[in-house]
Design a protein around this motif. Structure first.
Motif, PDB file in Angstrom:
ATOM      1  N   SER A 131      65.746 -74.325  38.964  1.00  0.00           N
ATOM      2  CA  SER A 131      65.072 -73.316  38.142  1.00  0.00           C
ATOM      3  C   SER A 131      63.635 -73.722  37.838  1.00  0.00           C
ATOM      4  N   CYS A 132      63.439 -74.995  37.508  1.00  0.00           N
ATOM      5  CA  CYS A 132      62.096 -75.436  37.097  1.00  0.00           C
ATOM      6  C   CYS A 132      61.481 -76.376  38.126  1.00  0.00           C
ATOM      7  N   CYS A 155      66.421 -79.812  39.478  1.00  0.00           N
ATOM      8  CA  CYS A 155      66.791 -78.496  38.942  1.00  0.00           C
ATOM      9  C   CYS A 155      66.051 -77.419  39.725  1.00  0.00           C
ATOM     10  N   ARG A 215      68.199 -74.205  32.139  1.00  0.00           N
ATOM     11  CA  ARG A 215      69.203 -74.664  33.106  1.00  0.00           C
ATOM     12  C   ARG A 215      69.442 -76.175  32.982  1.00  0.00           C
ATOM     13  N   CYS A 216      68.361 -76.941  32.832  1.00  0.00           N
ATOM     14  CA  CYS A 216      68.509 -78.407  32.811  1.00  0.00           C
ATOM     15  C   CYS A 216      68.185 -78.991  31.452  1.00  0.00           C
ATOM     16  N   CYS A 270      63.075 -75.526  30.135  1.00  0.00           N
ATOM     17  CA  CYS A 270      64.014 -74.939  31.098  1.00  0.00           C
ATOM     18  C   CYS A 270      65.423 -74.932  30.512  1.00  0.00           C
TER      19      CYS A 270
HETATM   20 ZN   LIG Z   1      65.190 -77.016  34.914  1.00  0.00          ZN
END
Ligand SMILES: [Zn+2]
Ligand SMILES: [Zn+2]
Length: 379
Positions: A192-193, A190, A166-167, A164
């Motif tokens: 996103s995931c 997070c 984002r994180c 991921c």
């Molecule tokens: Zn993530």
């Protein structure tokens, strides 16, 4: 803490019974905490105070020794034993959750490892005869199950799963929140995931990358003979699917037993009323009483009095745990004839004229008679 009034009863604060189990207490607190958490309840200025109150109640009731002290001596006992709740020292509500529920224990699902599936409840209704014989019933319910297309990993088959962005694969992000205690840094999942740290490059088109999807399930459930209204049957593993690698939740079948106007159930015994015409009660005779399966002949002895009971052994409900079946208690409902014809009136008049003290004498004392008359009235 600036509260000056006497602290409330912790059982009342958490809304649990005095004999609540550790699990029930934890569950009640968790639910309250979710509701009152300042992050979700910013509009209620009292939420913080209520949250502290709940946390204090939980701290008392979750500790066996403290709980016992409270049960015996109340808040006074806790204070004189040197216990003083002090949640101002905790710094942040996030820390509170860590303390209570273990590391990373945000009330919003932040935890390590895949989550197991939730339980599902479904209601069924059976009639009394089915409850007596046992029954197979079909239940139908929506449950989330693993997506077969992607085998639960959320990626279109043959496409990669990537770290991921984002994180950076941590599954968590740092969030700065303003709380009543000042600014604090908190870890959040997070978005996103969803905490996995990995995302599908091309999400599965069947489940849109979630790895699970809802499907209507049907299942044949055996309702055991002897089940009582309000009991539940647990079918382990038939609830919602968990995240990949985690077990499914359970299915709870809540059974209600439809009322049968002919019977009152008392444990394993059944009680029914049998209308007995007054002359038959005096002379004796045979009548048909309702049973679960149909009717049964009941010998009504001569001189039967209102409220007397004839027991039909083993004609009640079976026991869930096996063993002896309950009885059917047939209550004699002696009916005095109403709306007499001229002829009937005359016949009874003649009978009345012949009655002697001997006819009316019973073996009961006055006290026993009174008690029975009152009992019949109450029934
Ligand atoms: Zn993530
Ligand atoms: Zn899928």
């Amino acid at each position: 803490m600036s509260r000056t009034s006497t602290p409330r009863d912790p059982y009342e604060v958490l809304g649990v019974q005095r004999d609540a189990s550790e699990q029930q207490i934890k569950k009640a607190f968790r639910a309250l905490a979710r509701e009152l958490h300042p992050d979700v309840n910013a509009h209620d200025p009292q939420a913080e105070e209520k949250f502290k109150e709940a946390a204090e109640a939980y701290e008392i009731l979750s500790d066996a020794e403290r709980r016992a002290t409270y049960d015996r001596y109340g808040h006074e006992g806790l204070r004189s034993g040197g216990y003083a709740p002090n949640f101002d020292g905790f710094g942040s509500i996030g820390d509170l959750f860590d303390t209570f529920f273990g590391g990373g224990g945000s009330p919003f699902g932040g935890r390590a490892g895949p989550a197991s599936g939730d339980d599902v409840a479904v209601a069924v209704e059976v009639d009394l005869l089915q409850a007596a014989t046992g029954a197979r019933v079909e239940v139908s319910y929506e449950a989330v199950e693993r997506c077969e297309h992607c085998r639960g990993n959320g990626a279109e088959p043959g496409t990669p799963i990537e770290t991921c962005e984002r994180c950076g694969g941590n599954g968590q992000l740092q969030a700065v929140t303003r709380t009543p205690f000042g600014q604090m840094v908190r870890r959040v999942i997070c978005e996103s995931c969803h905490g996995d740290g990995r995302v599908a490059a091309q999400p599965c088109h069947e489940c849109r990358g979630r790895g699970r999807k809802a499907r209507r399930q049907t299942l044949e459930v055996d309702v055991p003979a002897g089940i009582a209204d309000g009991q539940r049957i647990r079918l382990s593993g038939h609830g919602h699917a968990g995240e990949a690698g985690a077990p499914e939740g359970d299915l709870y079948v809540l059974v209600s037993v439809r009322e049968d106007e002919r019977f009152v159930r008392e444990g394993e015994d059944l009680i029914t009323a049998l209308d007995v015409p007054a002359p038959l009660a005096a002379l004796g005779g045979t009548l048909q009483a309702a049973t679960l399966q149909g009717t049964a002949a009941v010998e009504v002895p001569h001189g039967t009095q209102p409220g007397e009971v004839i027991t039909l052994r083993g004609q009640g409900m079976p026991s869930l745990r096996g063993g002896r079946r309950g009885d059917l208690r047939v209550v004699m409902n002696v009916v005095i004839p109403r709306r007499l014809s001229e002829e009937q009136r005359e016949l009874i008049g003649r009978l009345q004229a012949t009655l002697t003290e001997e006819n009316m004498r019973s073996d009961e004392s006055m006290f026993a008679k009174l008690r029975r008359a009152l009992r019949n009235q109450a029934a």
